[in-house]
Every structure is written in C-alpha cells, then in structure tokens.
Design a protein around this motif. Structure first.
Motif, PDB file in Angstrom:
ATOM      1  N   ALA A 194       7.169   5.801 -42.119  1.00 29.21           N
ATOM      2  CA  ALA A 194       7.772   5.908 -40.822  1.00 29.21           C
ATOM      3  C   ALA A 194       7.915   4.490 -40.242  1.00 29.21           C
ATOM      4  O   ALA A 194       7.770   3.465 -40.775  1.00 29.21           O
ATOM      5  CB  ALA A 194       6.594   6.380 -39.778  1.00 29.21           C
ATOM      6  N   LEU A 195       8.953   4.434 -39.135  1.00 28.35           N
ATOM      7  CA  LEU A 195       9.130   3.150 -38.229  1.00 28.35           C
ATOM      8  C   LEU A 195       8.614   3.387 -36.999  1.00 28.35           C
ATOM      9  O   LEU A 195       8.614   4.370 -36.215  1.00 28.35           O
ATOM     10  CB  LEU A 195      10.984   3.114 -38.391  1.00 28.35           C
ATOM     11  N   ALA A 196       7.787   2.641 -36.788  1.00 27.90           N
ATOM     12  CA  ALA A 196       7.158   2.436 -35.325  1.00 27.90           C
ATOM     13  C   ALA A 196       8.373   1.733 -34.611  1.00 27.90           C
ATOM     14  O   ALA A 196       8.747   0.696 -34.804  1.00 27.90           O
ATOM     15  CB  ALA A 196       5.905   1.770 -35.348  1.00 27.90           C
ATOM     16  N   ILE A 197       8.435   2.236 -33.158  1.00 28.79           N
ATOM     17  CA  ILE A 197       9.513   1.848 -32.505  1.00 28.79           C
ATOM     18  C   ILE A 197       8.781   1.626 -30.960  1.00 28.79           C
ATOM     19  O   ILE A 197       8.346   2.728 -30.489  1.00 28.79           O
ATOM     20  CB  ILE A 197      10.798   2.600 -32.222  1.00 28.79           C
ATOM     21  N   THR A 198       9.070   0.634 -30.412  1.00 29.23           N
ATOM     22  CA  THR A 198       8.701   0.539 -29.028  1.00 29.23           C
ATOM     23  C   THR A 198       9.802  -0.160 -28.132  1.00 29.23           C
ATOM     24  O   THR A 198      10.601  -0.899 -28.668  1.00 29.23           O
ATOM     25  CB  THR A 198       7.289  -0.278 -28.565  1.00 29.23           C
ATOM     26  N   GLY A 199       9.956  -0.035 -27.025  1.00 30.37           N
ATOM     27  CA  GLY A 199      11.101  -0.510 -26.200  1.00 30.37           C
ATOM     28  C   GLY A 199      10.980  -0.231 -24.626  1.00 30.37           C
ATOM     29  O   GLY A 199      10.073   0.919 -24.431  1.00 30.37           O
ATOM     30  N   SER A 200      11.542  -0.865 -23.806  1.00 29.11           N
ATOM     31  CA  SER A 200      11.749  -0.554 -22.522  1.00 29.11           C
ATOM     32  C   SER A 200      13.227  -1.062 -21.839  1.00 29.11           C
ATOM     33  O   SER A 200      13.643  -1.894 -22.590  1.00 29.11           O
ATOM     34  CB  SER A 200      10.520  -1.302 -21.623  1.00 29.11           C
ATOM     35  N   GLU A 201      13.643  -0.346 -20.989  1.00 29.98           N
ATOM     36  CA  GLU A 201      14.951  -0.479 -20.524  1.00 29.98           C
ATOM     37  C   GLU A 201      15.206   0.105 -19.106  1.00 29.98           C
ATOM     38  O   GLU A 201      14.153   0.784 -18.672  1.00 29.98           O
ATOM     39  CB  GLU A 201      15.893   0.182 -21.482  1.00 29.98           C
ATOM     40  N   GLU A 202      16.303  -0.058 -18.498  1.00 34.99           N
ATOM     41  CA  GLU A 202      16.467   0.771 -17.178  1.00 34.99           C
ATOM     42  C   GLU A 202      18.178   0.962 -17.430  1.00 34.99           C
ATOM     43  O   GLU A 202      19.064   0.598 -18.172  1.00 34.99           O
ATOM     44  CB  GLU A 202      16.177  -0.256 -16.235  1.00 34.99           C
ATOM     45  N   PRO A 203      18.666   1.955 -16.263  1.00 35.04           N
ATOM     46  CA  PRO A 203      19.856   2.099 -16.178  1.00 35.04           C
ATOM     47  C   PRO A 203      20.794   1.091 -16.112  1.00 35.04           C
ATOM     48  O   PRO A 203      20.483  -0.137 -15.869  1.00 35.04           O
ATOM     49  CB  PRO A 203      20.052   3.365 -15.167  1.00 35.04           C
ATOM     50  N   ALA A 204      22.177   1.198 -16.614  1.00 33.93           N
ATOM     51  CA  ALA A 204      22.997  -0.208 -16.499  1.00 33.93           C
ATOM     52  C   ALA A 204      22.950  -1.048 -15.215  1.00 33.93           C
ATOM     53  O   ALA A 204      23.085  -0.334 -14.062  1.00 33.93           O
ATOM     54  CB  ALA A 204      24.479   0.556 -16.412  1.00 33.93           C
ATOM     55  N   VAL A 205      22.698  -2.254 -15.560  1.00 33.46           N
ATOM     56  CA  VAL A 205      22.748  -3.267 -14.322  1.00 33.46           C
ATOM     57  C   VAL A 205      23.481  -4.457 -15.151  1.00 33.46           C
ATOM     58  O   VAL A 205      23.643  -4.533 -16.257  1.00 33.46           O
ATOM     59  CB  VAL A 205      21.258  -3.527 -14.125  1.00 33.46           C
ATOM     60  N   PHE A 206      23.696  -5.268 -14.145  1.00 30.53           N
ATOM     61  CA  PHE A 206      24.672  -6.540 -14.359  1.00 30.53           C
ATOM     62  C   PHE A 206      24.165  -7.718 -13.561  1.00 30.53           C
ATOM     63  O   PHE A 206      23.902  -7.372 -12.336  1.00 30.53           O
ATOM     64  CB  PHE A 206      26.002  -6.535 -14.202  1.00 30.53           C
ATOM     65  N   PRO A 207      23.466  -8.825 -13.996  1.00 34.26           N
ATOM     66  CA  PRO A 207      22.966  -9.749 -13.138  1.00 34.26           C
ATOM     67  C   PRO A 207      23.553 -10.325 -12.001  1.00 34.26           C
ATOM     68  O   PRO A 207      23.004 -10.784 -11.101  1.00 34.26           O
ATOM     69  CB  PRO A 207      23.092 -11.005 -14.113  1.00 34.26           C
ATOM     70  N   ASP A 208      25.137 -10.163 -11.646  1.00 33.09           N
ATOM     71  CA  ASP A 208      25.501 -10.841 -10.787  1.00 33.09           C
ATOM     72  C   ASP A 208      26.232  -9.648  -9.613  1.00 33.09           C
ATOM     73  O   ASP A 208      27.102  -9.902  -9.076  1.00 33.09           O
ATOM     74  CB  ASP A 208      26.862 -11.934 -11.150  1.00 33.09           C
ATOM     75  N   ILE A 209      25.723  -8.583 -10.031  1.00 30.57           N
ATOM     76  CA  ILE A 209      26.359  -7.525  -9.158  1.00 30.57           C
ATOM     77  C   ILE A 209      25.468  -6.923  -7.985  1.00 30.57           C
ATOM     78  O   ILE A 209      24.219  -6.401  -8.417  1.00 30.57           O
ATOM     79  CB  ILE A 209      26.771  -6.214 -10.085  1.00 30.57           C
TER      80      ILE A 209
END
Length: 628
Positions: free
Chosen positions: A503-518
């Motif tokens: 198997a491949l173990a996968i972890t991650g974290s994210e959020e909906p689309a954002v842009f640093p200067d908006i």
C-alpha cells in the motif's frame, strides 16, 4: 469524441490581435556588461522576444498563440462583487478549471507556490504546434511549461513569465483491435490497445474504451485527471494489482523532445526515452502528444465494499486496526481488491474498497468474518455505517447516463452544453481548486504483513493516527499482484519499492481555493503551517518503522529533501543520464523533476552548470532611464 468548448473571452483569454498593446513600453536604456549565471528570459528583460518574433510564432501555430489573462482581476477590482463570487464558485468544478488555460486544479501550496498564468500560451492541436513552441522557447531562452489537465500538486503545470504548451485540445481517441508499435512488426504480437491525445482525460477515455468498446484500460480514479500526467508519473488505478500501472501499460508514445523533433518511441525505437516516459515524471523529458496503452478484457463485475467503524477507546481502536490488518492480509491482499482505509485521530476507521473479478455473493462472503467480529464487540465498536457491498456490470461502470442517474455518488458538470461524460464524483469535489497545507506519502513493504510484523504495523498506524488523518491506498502498491503485472512494472522507471509495497500511505491537509492576495479569499498561513507540521509528524511515525520508505511522485511533500531516491530509487542514475542526452539544456524543468537540482526553485536560473551544457554567460544588465 469529446465536444469541445470554444476558446473565447469567457475563458479568461485575450487573443493576440492586440499584441503590441500588451508588450512593455519602449524604454531608453544604458547597458553594462556583467557576467551572470545562465538565466531564462523574463518579459522585463532586453532578451525577451520582440513583438515580431511572437507574431511569427502566432502564424506558425495557426493563430493559436494566446495571452492568458489574470483570472483574479475581477476579485482585485471588486472582491465582494458577483463576478468574484461566481469565480470562486466555479473553482468548485474541475471541468471549469480544465477548460481554462489560466487555471490549475490546485490554487497553490502554503510557502511553496501559487497558481499564476503564463505570459503566453500555445493551444496545441497537434505535435507540429508543440514542436513550434518548443523550438521558440529553446531559441529564445524562455521558461517552458506544459499543461494538460493541470492536476499537478506541485504546481509543475504553471509558472509566471513562461511560455505554456497547453495540450488539452489534443483529445482524439482511437481504438485498436490489433496494435503493433511502429517498427516492431514481427517482434511484438498485435494486441488490443487505445491511442489518446495527451490532453484527454480518464472519464472520457473510460466511456470510449469500456462503455462503448467493451474493454478496460488502466487509468486514474478521478475522472478529470489527464492521461499523459498519470502515465508519465507511473500512476495507479483502482485495480493495479490486477492490471498493472498506467506506465507499465504504455506501448508507444509520440513525444516532442527539446531539439524540436517529433519522435515515435516504443520498446524498439528510442527504448531509453520510452523507459523514462514510463514513470520518470511528467514535464522532464519532452512534451507527450499521444499515447497508446494496452487494453484488457473486462471482468463481469466491478464492485465496492464500504463500512465505517468507531472505536470507543484508544485500546479498542488499536485492536480494531490489528483486526483489520489481519483481515486484509488473509482475505484482501490479492488482485481482486483495491481501494483504501482511512484512519482518524478520533478512533474512527473508514473502509472504502473496490473489487474486480468477483460476484456479489463472493464479495459478501469475503467480508462476513470481519463484519461478524465487529458486530460481536458492541462495547468496543460502534458501526457508523453498516457494511455495504455493491456490485455492477463492469461495462456500465463509467456509462455517463448511469452515472447521472446515481446522484448519490456523482453529479454532472452543471455548465450548459457540457459533455455528457463530464461527471464529478462527490468524493472528489473537495479537490477542485484545493490549496495545500501539507502532504506526505510512503510505500509500505509487504514484509510488514508477515506474522512477526503485523502487530508492529498496527501500532505504527495507531501512533500515526494520533497526529492527523491518513489513509492506506491498497491499489497504489503492487505487493500481492499477478506475476505478469510485476514483470511489466519492473520495466518502468518507477521506484522499485512499488513492486514490494502492499500500500501507499498518504496524509495531507488542504482547504478550498484561496489566493494569498485576495480579500476574504486568502489562506490562514499560521493555521496552514500548523496542519503541515501535523502531517509531518504522521510521516515521521511511518519512517520510524520504514526508515527508507520511498514516496509517490504525484502525491508527496513539496519540500521532500531526498526526492531523487524517494521517487525513483536506484533508477535515478539512469534517468539522469537519459535527461542529459535528450535535454542537455534543461529546457524541461519542473519542481523535483529529473535534473531539476541544477536549477533555482523557480526554474529560471542555472545554479549547477555541471548538470547541463550551459556555461555561465555574459549578459546585459538593463538600467532604466524612465519607468516602463
């Protein structure tokens, strides 16, 4: 065939008719000769191509040279306006992103990259368009970027100030009853296959190959993922233990190399380059324009098995993990099963498996012992979702009409006149436009399933779950695969650890689309970094048990240190030699791609000339006498 959306201003693109207006104003300059490291040209440089040069490329590619607009302009002008709200709503649709050359399927990664459009883009319709773009970039010392579907987590399909080759419109699909690679007549037996343009996506391919053609081709689970990116990264499908990896199924490819040549490569023609394209990483060896993959006989059924279990204590959760690992080893560690198990810090285990080659009765019989065990311990386990075993006719698995009727699992592309094949799995909805906080993956060897190692594995999984959610992807690993699958995978550039990984173990974290200067759409950098730290702690737990675990190039940490070994292991030395032979000038440079260690993080400056035949050069330092 795929219906095509027209290229117009609604796509966020301006045609080149006003070319002169978009170029920098003429400047009065003084020049000072100065020795500097080799660097790709940017629009502000004197070496940037003239308007006449761009116009010549425009004619070479039949007018398909465009200047992408900044998709965030509407939000910078009015961050609370309807146009900005509509834009971010559209970013929840992967097909909307797919049809816009100025967007990528991820909006960025904290402290790493942010999606930005190129300076110019060639909307390639054929290999000749691609060759013209490659020659122009090489001759004018430009940063070159290649994008098909734009699913790169590491942002390799975007770069500001670059020339983009967009292959999305190269979407032809051709079925073959008896394909023989060019020049291999009499050496390789004819076999069923499918040829696809590099811009094609798997949902459309499955409809042609399986629904209409009655065959199976190994591709990605996500329906909007591009075929070229999956093959070149050595990607996996739900049942790779039965059918192999996407790379291992490649029979032939058409590719444009850095010298502008259009090459047909296979086991008999340019075999080294052919091998490198099979898992050596996308965007590093050339621009793939067409691929031919073998197809397989369909099983009678494809199925699934799912259940969610909540443990009532930490001790019970550890026992649950032990039970599941024992069950997996005994009954699921074989070519009939793929899918994943998700481990949560709140002591929940979600099981989401897929089957092939079994009927419903066989699949249900497989799961009865495990489900009975869970039911028999009500004080320890709460069944949040009872076991659900579903089975369907394999040929109908990707039938778009059927998918649209099953609204519980998929939703259609809501745009008017969207192709019927454009369906979105609800489980994939959160991936469209996602902004990454952190990520990590590791191949877990099958030796961990031995009688003397399973308890160690279970304890490691439990410890890792204390930090953050992660999953074991059992389809991404060829341990337990058929012997012929292992033989074909062994002849790819993918890290050899894949052959032994269960198997491949996968972890991650994210959020909906954002842009640093908006405004109102910017990431919480502090929170994102905190999440990334938790992901890193999960990976650290994996490495305590498997210190030398490699990582999957397409799903891995952007900041991975030992990426050459992690992605390709003992294959990296050969890949590096092939890279130097076919791309001596490093025209194809992507983040953590083969040979990229010679370049700066943005891919513009050569920092180690020993990797390429590019000496430090004398350049002109431009001094402005007046503002541009």
């Amino acid at each position: 065939m795929t219906r095509r959306a027209p290229l117009n201003r609604k796509s966020g693109i301006t045609f080149l008719s006003a070319l002169q207006a978009v170029l920098p104003n003429a400047r009065q300059t003084a020049t000072v000769t100065e020795t500097k490291p080799f660097r790709r040209a940017r629009p502000c440089d004197a070496e940037w191509p003239t308007a006449e040069a761009w116009q010549d490329l425009y004619h070479q590619v039949g007018g398909r040279l465009l200047k992408p607009s900044d998709p965030l302009t509407v939000c910078r002008v009015d961050p609370h306006g309807k146009a900005c709200r509509d834009f971010f709503a559209n970013l929840q649709n992967p097909y909307y992103i797919l049809d816009h050359l100025n967007l990528t399927q991820a909006s960025g990664w904290v402290d790493a990259w942010t999606s930005q459009p190129s300076a110019y883009a060639v909307v390639a319709r054929n290999a000749s368009d691609v060759a013209a773009a490659v020659n122009f970039a090489r001759n004018n010392n430009l940063r070159l970027v290649v994008k098909g579907a734009g699913h790169s987590y590491h942002g390799t399909s975007n770069a500001p100030d670059s020339l983009l080759v967009w292959t999305r419109r190269m979407d032809a699909i051709t079925m073959h009853d008896a394909f023989v690679p060019q020049g291999c007549e009499g050496k390789i037996a004819p076999q069923p296959a499918v040829s696809m343009g590099a811009g094609q996506i798997w949902g459309h391919v499955y409809n042609e190959v399986t629904t209409k053609g009655g065959r199976f081709v190994l591709g990605g689970r996500c329906l909007s993922v591009g075929v070229a990116g999956l093959v070149s990264s050595g990607g996996f499908g739900e049942w790779s233990k039965q059918y192999g990896t996407a790379a291992a199924n490649l029979l032939e490819a058409e590719v444009v190399t850095a010298d502008g040549k259009i090459r047909i490569v296979n086991a008999g023609s340019d075999p080294d380059l052919f091998w490198a394209l099979k898992g050596g990483g996308g965007g590093s060896f050339g621009v793939i324009t067409r691929l031919t993959l073998r197809t397989h006989e369909l099983p009678a059924f494809f199925g699934s098995a799912a259940m969610h279990v909540q443990a009532t204590s930490d001790e019970a959760y550890l026992r649950l993990i032990e039970h599941f690992i024992d069950f997996y080893n005994l009954d699921l560690f074989n070519p009939n099963w793929g899918g994943q198990a998700v481990f949560y810090s709140d002591n929940r285990l979600d099981i989401l498996m897929g089957s092939q080659g079994l009927d419903k009765a066989q699949a249900e019989d497989t799961w009865k012992p495990f489900f009975k065990l869970i039911q028999g311990s009500p004080d320890d386990y709460v069944i949040r979702q009872p076991l659900q075993v579903k089975m369907g006719v394999a040929r109908a698995a990707w039938d778009p009409e059927r998918l649209r009727k099953e609204s519980d699992s998929t939703i259609p592309d809501p745009r008017p006149n969207a192709p019927i094949e454009n369906n979105i799995r609800r489980s994939d909805m959160n991936e469209a436009g996602q902004y990454f906080h952190g990520f990590g993956s590791a191949w877990l060897p099958s030796t961990l399933l031995g009688d003397d190692r399973r308890k160690d594995l279970a304890r490691m999984l439990f410890s890792a779950s204390r930090h953050w959610t992660f999953a074991l992807h059992f389809n991404k690993g060829l341990g337990g695969a058929n012997p012929d699958v292992l033989a074909t995978a062994r002849d790819t550039a993918t890290n050899p650890q894949v052959l032994e990984a269960f198997a491949l173990a996968i972890t991650g974290s994210e959020e909906p689309a954002v842009f640093p200067d908006i405004v109102d759409h910017a990431p919480d950098i502090s929170a994102a970094r905190k999440d990334a730290e938790a992901n890193a702690m999960v990976v650290n737990e994996w490495h305590k048990l498997v210190p030398d675990a490699g990582s999957y190039v397409s799903e891995s940490d952007y900041f991975l240190k030992d990426w050459q070994r992690a992605y390709w292991g003992s294959n990296y030395a050969r890949l590096s030699d092939i890279k130097k032979r076919f791309d001596p000038g490093g025209l194809f440079t992507v983040h953590h791609g083969v040979g990229s260690e010679a370049w700066s993080e943005d891919g513009f400056t050569l920092v180690d000339a020993h990797h390429h035949r590019l000496p430090e050069s004398t350049t002109k330092l431009v001094v402005d006498n007046e503002p541009a």
